[in-house]
Scaffold this motif. Structure first.
Motif, PDB file in Angstrom:
ATOM      1  N   VAL A  91       0.847  -1.194   0.000  1.00 33.04           N
ATOM      2  CA  VAL A  91       0.000   0.000   0.000  1.00 33.04           C
ATOM      3  C   VAL A  91       0.882   1.244   0.000  1.00 33.04           C
ATOM      4  CG1 VAL A  91      -1.660   1.342   1.372  1.00 33.04           C
ATOM      5  CG2 VAL A  91      -1.961  -1.132   1.111  1.00 33.04           C
ATOM      6  N   VAL A  92       1.949   1.213   0.768  1.00 31.82           N
ATOM      7  CA  VAL A  92       2.858   2.369   0.830  1.00 31.82           C
ATOM      8  C   VAL A  92       3.451   2.642  -0.545  1.00 31.82           C
ATOM      9  CG1 VAL A  92       4.936   3.325   1.878  1.00 31.82           C
ATOM     10  CG2 VAL A  92       3.392   1.935   3.265  1.00 31.82           C
ATOM     11  N   ARG A  93       3.919   1.596  -1.221  1.00 29.36           N
ATOM     12  CA  ARG A  93       4.511   1.783  -2.548  1.00 29.36           C
ATOM     13  C   ARG A  93       3.477   2.344  -3.525  1.00 29.36           C
ATOM     14  NH1 ARG A  93       5.922   0.775  -7.470  1.00 29.36           N
ATOM     15  NH2 ARG A  93       8.097   0.659  -8.079  1.00 29.36           N
ATOM     16  N   ALA A  94       2.270   1.810  -3.473  1.00 29.25           N
ATOM     17  CA  ALA A  94       1.210   2.315  -4.345  1.00 29.25           C
ATOM     18  C   ALA A  94       0.919   3.786  -4.046  1.00 29.25           C
ATOM     19  CB  ALA A  94      -0.056   1.469  -4.188  1.00 29.25           C
ATOM     20  N   TRP A  95       0.952   4.155  -2.776  1.00 30.20           N
ATOM     21  CA  TRP A  95       0.725   5.551  -2.392  1.00 30.20           C
ATOM     22  C   TRP A  95       1.817   6.445  -2.979  1.00 30.20           C
ATOM     23  CZ3 TRP A  95       3.278   9.343   0.390  1.00 30.20           C
ATOM     24  CH2 TRP A  95       2.510  10.462   0.744  1.00 30.20           C
ATOM     25  N   PHE A  96       3.063   5.996  -2.941  1.00 27.11           N
ATOM     26  CA  PHE A  96       4.176   6.789  -3.458  1.00 27.11           C
ATOM     27  C   PHE A  96       4.051   7.063  -4.957  1.00 27.11           C
ATOM     28  CE2 PHE A  96       6.581   6.228   0.436  1.00 27.11           C
ATOM     29  CZ  PHE A  96       7.467   7.296   0.438  1.00 27.11           C
ATOM     30  N   VAL A  97       3.476   6.146  -5.723  1.00 23.86           N
ATOM     31  CA  VAL A  97       3.430   6.320  -7.178  1.00 23.86           C
ATOM     32  C   VAL A  97       2.082   6.833  -7.699  1.00 23.86           C
ATOM     33  CG1 VAL A  97       5.234   4.615  -7.594  1.00 23.86           C
ATOM     34  CG2 VAL A  97       2.845   3.899  -7.642  1.00 23.86           C
ATOM     35  N   GLY A  98       1.069   6.846  -6.848  1.00 27.62           N
ATOM     36  CA  GLY A  98      -0.251   7.294  -7.281  1.00 27.62           C
ATOM     37  C   GLY A  98      -0.397   8.808  -7.250  1.00 27.62           C
ATOM     38  N   MET A  99      -1.304   9.310  -8.073  1.00 28.17           N
ATOM     39  CA  MET A  99      -1.598  10.748  -8.050  1.00 28.17           C
ATOM     40  C   MET A  99      -2.245  11.096  -6.719  1.00 28.17           C
ATOM     41  SD  MET A  99      -2.780  11.679 -11.951  1.00 28.17           S
ATOM     42  CE  MET A  99      -4.434  11.867 -11.431  1.00 28.17           C
ATOM     43  N   ASN A 100      -1.879  12.253  -6.198  1.00 27.93           N
ATOM     44  CA  ASN A 100      -2.366  12.655  -4.887  1.00 27.93           C
ATOM     45  C   ASN A 100      -2.981  14.051  -4.985  1.00 27.93           C
ATOM     46  OD1 ASN A 100      -2.335  13.772  -2.144  1.00 27.93           O
ATOM     47  ND2 ASN A 100      -1.270  11.871  -1.623  1.00 27.93           N
ATOM     48  N   PRO A 101      -4.273  14.185  -4.658  1.00 30.23           N
ATOM     49  CA  PRO A 101      -4.916  15.502  -4.763  1.00 30.23           C
ATOM     50  C   PRO A 101      -4.300  16.542  -3.821  1.00 30.23           C
ATOM     51  CG  PRO A 101      -6.383  13.912  -3.732  1.00 30.23           C
ATOM     52  CD  PRO A 101      -5.200  13.153  -4.217  1.00 30.23           C
ATOM     53  N   GLN A 102      -3.739  16.113  -2.700  1.00 27.85           N
ATOM     54  CA  GLN A 102      -3.106  17.064  -1.783  1.00 27.85           C
ATOM     55  C   GLN A 102      -1.787  17.601  -2.330  1.00 27.85           C
ATOM     56  OE1 GLN A 102      -3.343  14.510   1.830  1.00 27.85           O
ATOM     57  NE2 GLN A 102      -4.217  16.368   2.709  1.00 27.85           N
ATOM     58  N   LEU A 103      -1.282  16.960  -3.370  1.00 33.57           N
ATOM     59  CA  LEU A 103      -0.020  17.383  -3.983  1.00 33.57           C
ATOM     60  C   LEU A 103      -0.265  17.880  -5.407  1.00 33.57           C
ATOM     61  CD1 LEU A 103       2.140  14.376  -2.720  1.00 33.57           C
ATOM     62  CD2 LEU A 103       2.078  16.705  -1.770  1.00 33.57           C
ATOM     63  N   ASP A 104      -1.437  18.474  -5.625  1.00 31.72           N
ATOM     64  CA  ASP A 104      -1.811  18.984  -6.952  1.00 31.72           C
ATOM     65  C   ASP A 104      -1.754  17.885  -8.010  1.00 31.72           C
ATOM     66  OD1 ASP A 104      -2.233  21.575  -5.943  1.00 31.72           O
ATOM     67  OD2 ASP A 104      -0.102  22.045  -6.149  1.00 31.72           O
ATOM     68  N   ASP A 105      -2.227  16.714  -7.636  1.00 33.93           N
ATOM     69  CA  ASP A 105      -2.285  15.537  -8.509  1.00 33.93           C
ATOM     70  C   ASP A 105      -0.926  15.045  -8.976  1.00 33.93           C
ATOM     71  OD1 ASP A 105      -5.001  15.147  -8.255  1.00 33.93           O
ATOM     72  OD2 ASP A 105      -5.470  16.501  -9.906  1.00 33.93           O
ATOM     73  N   ARG A 106       0.116  15.411  -8.267  1.00 26.16           N
ATOM     74  CA  ARG A 106       1.436  14.803  -8.495  1.00 26.16           C
ATOM     75  C   ARG A 106       1.523  13.579  -7.612  1.00 26.16           C
ATOM     76  NH1 ARG A 106       5.484  19.031  -6.455  1.00 26.16           N
ATOM     77  NH2 ARG A 106       3.785  19.300  -4.993  1.00 26.16           N
ATOM     78  N   SER A 107       2.379  12.646  -7.981  1.00 25.33           N
ATOM     79  CA  SER A 107       2.624  11.519  -7.086  1.00 25.33           C
ATOM     80  C   SER A 107       3.559  11.995  -5.981  1.00 25.33           C
ATOM     81  CB  SER A 107       3.264  10.358  -7.847  1.00 25.33           C
ATOM     82  OG  SER A 107       4.605  10.682  -8.187  1.00 25.33           O
ATOM     83  N   PRO A 108       3.495  11.375  -4.801  1.00 23.68           N
ATOM     84  CA  PRO A 108       4.439  11.736  -3.751  1.00 23.68           C
ATOM     85  C   PRO A 108       5.896  11.561  -4.191  1.00 23.68           C
ATOM     86  CG  PRO A 108       2.601  10.571  -2.809  1.00 23.68           C
ATOM     87  CD  PRO A 108       2.444  10.481  -4.301  1.00 23.68           C
ATOM     88  N   ALA A 109       6.169  10.542  -5.000  1.00 27.38           N
ATOM     89  CA  ALA A 109       7.539  10.343  -5.491  1.00 27.38           C
ATOM     90  C   ALA A 109       7.981  11.536  -6.331  1.00 27.38           C
ATOM     91  CB  ALA A 109       7.632   9.052  -6.300  1.00 27.38           C
ATOM     92  N   GLU A 110       7.088  12.024  -7.178  1.00 28.83           N
ATOM     93  CA  GLU A 110       7.401  13.193  -7.999  1.00 28.83           C
ATOM     94  C   GLU A 110       7.609  14.429  -7.132  1.00 28.83           C
ATOM     95  OE1 GLU A 110       5.487  15.495 -11.873  1.00 28.83           O
ATOM     96  OE2 GLU A 110       4.302  14.002 -10.815  1.00 28.83           O
ATOM     97  N   ALA A 111       6.776  14.603  -6.118  1.00 28.93           N
ATOM     98  CA  ALA A 111       6.912  15.758  -5.229  1.00 28.93           C
ATOM     99  C   ALA A 111       8.231  15.699  -4.450  1.00 28.93           C
ATOM    100  CB  ALA A 111       5.723  15.821  -4.271  1.00 28.93           C
ATOM    101  N   ILE A 112       8.640  14.517  -4.031  1.00 29.88           N
ATOM    102  CA  ILE A 112       9.937  14.381  -3.359  1.00 29.88           C
ATOM    103  C   ILE A 112      11.055  14.737  -4.328  1.00 29.88           C
ATOM    104  CG2 ILE A 112      11.592  12.714  -2.394  1.00 29.88           C
ATOM    105  CD1 ILE A 112       9.191  11.390  -0.984  1.00 29.88           C
ATOM    106  N   ALA A 113      10.974  14.245  -5.545  1.00 29.70           N
ATOM    107  CA  ALA A 113      11.994  14.547  -6.559  1.00 29.70           C
ATOM    108  C   ALA A 113      12.106  16.050  -6.792  1.00 29.70           C
ATOM    109  CB  ALA A 113      11.676  13.823  -7.864  1.00 29.70           C
ATOM    110  N   GLU A 114      10.987  16.753  -6.673  1.00 29.03           N
ATOM    111  CA  GLU A 114      10.974  18.206  -6.868  1.00 29.03           C
ATOM    112  C   GLU A 114      11.347  18.966  -5.595  1.00 29.03           C
ATOM    113  OE1 GLU A 114       7.031  18.884  -8.366  1.00 29.03           O
ATOM    114  OE2 GLU A 114       7.486  17.937 -10.290  1.00 29.03           O
ATOM    115  N   GLY A 115      11.559  18.244  -4.495  1.00 27.33           N
ATOM    116  CA  GLY A 115      11.974  18.876  -3.243  1.00 27.33           C
ATOM    117  C   GLY A 115      10.854  19.378  -2.366  1.00 27.33           C
ATOM    118  N   ASP A 116       9.622  18.984  -2.646  1.00 26.80           N
ATOM    119  CA  ASP A 116       8.462  19.426  -1.868  1.00 26.80           C
ATOM    120  C   ASP A 116       8.233  18.473  -0.690  1.00 26.80           C
ATOM    121  OD1 ASP A 116       6.341  20.992  -1.167  1.00 26.80           O
ATOM    122  OD2 ASP A 116       5.141  20.560  -2.952  1.00 26.80           O
ATOM    123  N   LEU A 117       9.219  18.380   0.169  1.00 34.05           N
ATOM    124  CA  LEU A 117       9.259  17.355   1.211  1.00 34.05           C
ATOM    125  C   LEU A 117       8.199  17.545   2.295  1.00 34.05           C
ATOM    126  CD1 LEU A 117      13.144  17.170   1.531  1.00 34.05           C
ATOM    127  CD2 LEU A 117      11.638  15.999  -0.094  1.00 34.05           C
TER     128      LEU A 117
END
Length: 131
Positions: A91-117
């Motif tokens: 579930v955690v891995r799926a959460w990391f790669v899925g689109m997230n509305p709280q992150l403007d529909d970016r995946s958490p992995a993408e947001a981390i890559a962009e530095g939005d920690l």
């Protein structure tokens, strides 16, 4: 989270407190854990490095990463810990790669890559709380 020998495992602490603080883990331990639980490609993507470099960090054969990369590794590790208190690593891995509305529909992995920690950690806390 607890460490058994060289292997790191996630312990679900119903009290909400981790057995150890994430700052106590070495980059080698963190890279190894993330590679094992999220995969080398996803881990490398989040820190903007190639899979070979991340693999060498996990083995301890590469000098430690620069500060910004270390912050991303530690943020991913801490985020994993927050979500895994209630859910499986799958579930955690799926959460990391899925689109997230709280992150403007970016995946958490993408947001981390962009530095939005901070935003990723806030989204993880909301997800773990059921929101």
């Amino acid at each position: 989270m607890t460490v058994r020998g060289d292997e790191m495992t996630v312990t679900r602490a119903r009290t909400g407190a981790s057995a150890r603080r994430q700052e106590e883990f070495s980059i080698q331990q963190i890279a190894s854990f993330l590679n094992e639980n999220l995969g080398t490609k996803l881990t490398a993507f989040m820190v903007g490095k190639d899979v070979q470099t991340v693999g060498r960090w996990a083995k301890g054969t590469q000098r430690p990463p620069q500060d910004d990369v270390e912050r991303r590794l530690r943020a991913a590790f801490q985020t994993f810990a927050v979500i895994s208190e209630e859910d499986s690593r799958h579930v955690v891995r799926a959460w990391f790669v899925g689109m997230n509305p709280q992150l403007d529909d970016r995946s958490p992995a993408e947001a981390i890559a962009e530095g939005d920690l901070r935003a990723v950690l806030a989204a993880a806390r909301a997800f773990a709380a059921g929101g």
